[in-house]
Design an enzyme around this catalytic site. Structure first.
Site, PDB file in Angstrom:
ATOM      1  N   SER A 119      49.182  38.373  58.824  1.00  0.00           N
ATOM      2  CA  SER A 119      48.095  39.314  59.053  1.00  0.00           C
ATOM      3  C   SER A 119      48.086  39.748  60.521  1.00  0.00           C
ATOM      4  CB  SER A 119      46.772  38.691  58.601  1.00  0.00           C
ATOM      5  OG  SER A 119      45.754  39.655  58.511  1.00  0.00           O
ATOM      6  N   GLU A 256      47.067  41.643  46.908  1.00  0.00           N
ATOM      7  CA  GLU A 256      46.403  41.404  48.178  1.00  0.00           C
ATOM      8  C   GLU A 256      45.844  42.689  48.772  1.00  0.00           C
ATOM      9  OE1 GLU A 256      48.287  41.428  52.024  1.00  0.00           O
ATOM     10  OE2 GLU A 256      49.984  40.380  51.080  1.00  0.00           O
ATOM     11  N   HIS A 283      46.308  37.705  50.060  1.00  0.00           N
ATOM     12  CA  HIS A 283      46.632  37.857  51.474  1.00  0.00           C
ATOM     13  C   HIS A 283      47.218  36.567  52.040  1.00  0.00           C
ATOM     14  CE1 HIS A 283      46.475  40.079  55.144  1.00  0.00           C
ATOM     15  NE2 HIS A 283      45.565  39.314  55.722  1.00  0.00           N
TER      16      HIS A 283
END
Length: 313
Positions: A119, A256, A283
């Site tokens: 991320s 996700e 995610h």
């Protein structure tokens, strides 16, 4: 003799506190033994290292030594007083966190290493590969795209698919009001998180209190994963990623928040890259479907190590 010792012998097992040149301290931890070095960058921004904790064990058969750390402001590292405008300006920036990665690399003595980021950590990995790529053997970008606009389109689509129309309308109303703490709004956020972020919701990384560095998260992201109100609104390096030259693994969950169409385009734009996806992964697909995630990661490292990555792409 020190000059012929393997790098794996130089890194201590367990926890080491690094003192940065700015005087702050970062918590680091090294697991596993071997000549292959992997440095892990957590997400958030303002999250912490915890989903990397089993990587040393999972990659032990390849001889990978895994080092993770909590970025400045995060759980085990120093937490500056971000209410001071000068401190916030200096340390809540892309440039600070990018150069923090390089300082950590230097202080740990890493070179010719693999860098993985999830991320927000994936954004830092892209930026690091662009600025400091000469130090990398390979880059792993886990659940991060190269621009925020396509992400916003996708997360809006996610919540329209997941929630009834009246719930979406309610969320938009509260967002317009800036009423992020509304209990019903937060209930809807929890539903979205359970579907697209932490699908498995493991007890291993749950806490009695929140470990999120809220000032850091708020500054870059906002209140939650589904509305961007912070500095990540500016995130867009679409015109730069073709300059990432190191072998690159792009790994995404198939269920996700990040748009897979963007991931496919990134795989075309980054010259020496491979895209893999994890079924039933959100995610945090390294947790949601760990066997598939680690199969992909191990294959990437093997292929780079034996110089067959280009041939296998």
């Amino acid at each position: 003799m020190l000059n012929i010792m393997k790098l794996g012998d130089l890194l201590k097992q367990g926890t080491t506190i690094l003192t940065l040149d700015n005087g702050y301290h970062l918590w680091t931890n090294t697991q596993g033994e071997g000549d292959i070095q992997l440095l892990c960058l957590h997400g958030g921004p303002g999250g912490n290292h915890e989903y990397w904790e089993n990587f040393g064990e999972k990659l032990a058969d390849l001889g990978v030594q895994v080092t993770m750390y909590d970025q400045l402001g995060s759980w085990y590292s120093d937490q500056p007083d971000y209410s001071d405008p000068e401190i916030a300006k200096k340390y809540l920036s892309y440039d600070y966190y990018l150069d923090e990665v390089e300082e950590v690399r230097q202080k740990l003595g890493l070179d010719n290493f693999y860098l993985i980021g999830q991320s927000w950590g994936g954004a830092l990995t892209m930026l690091y590969a662009l600025k400091y790529g000469q130090h990398l053997k390979g880059a792993i970008i886990s659940s991060m795209v190269d621009n925020i606009d396509e992400y916003v389109v996708n997360v809006n689509k996610c919540r329209e698919e997941c929630l009834p129309a009246d719930a979406v309308a309610y969320m938009k109303q509260k967002e317009a009001e800036g009423n992020w703490n509304d209990p019903k709004y937060q209930e809807y956020v929890d539903v979205l998180n359970a579907n697209y972020v932490d699908r498995k919701q493991p007890l291993a990384i749950s806490h009695l209190i929140s470990t999120m560095a809220t000032p850091v998260y708020n500054a870059f992201q906002g209140d939650n994963e589904f509305v961007i109100t912070g500095k990540l609104k500016e995130w867009d390096i679409r015109d730069q990623i073709h300059n990432i030259k190191v072998p690159t693994l792009l790994t995404f969950g198939e269920h996700e928040t990040m748009p897979l169409d963007t991931a496919r385009r990134m795989a075309r734009d980054i010259p020496n890259s491979r895209l893999v996806t994890t079924p039933n992964g959100g995610h945090h697909h390294m947790i949601d479907n760990a066997p598939v995630y680690f199969d992909h990661l191990e294959q990437f490292i093997k292929d780079v190590e034996d110089d067959s990555f280009n041939k296998n792409n």
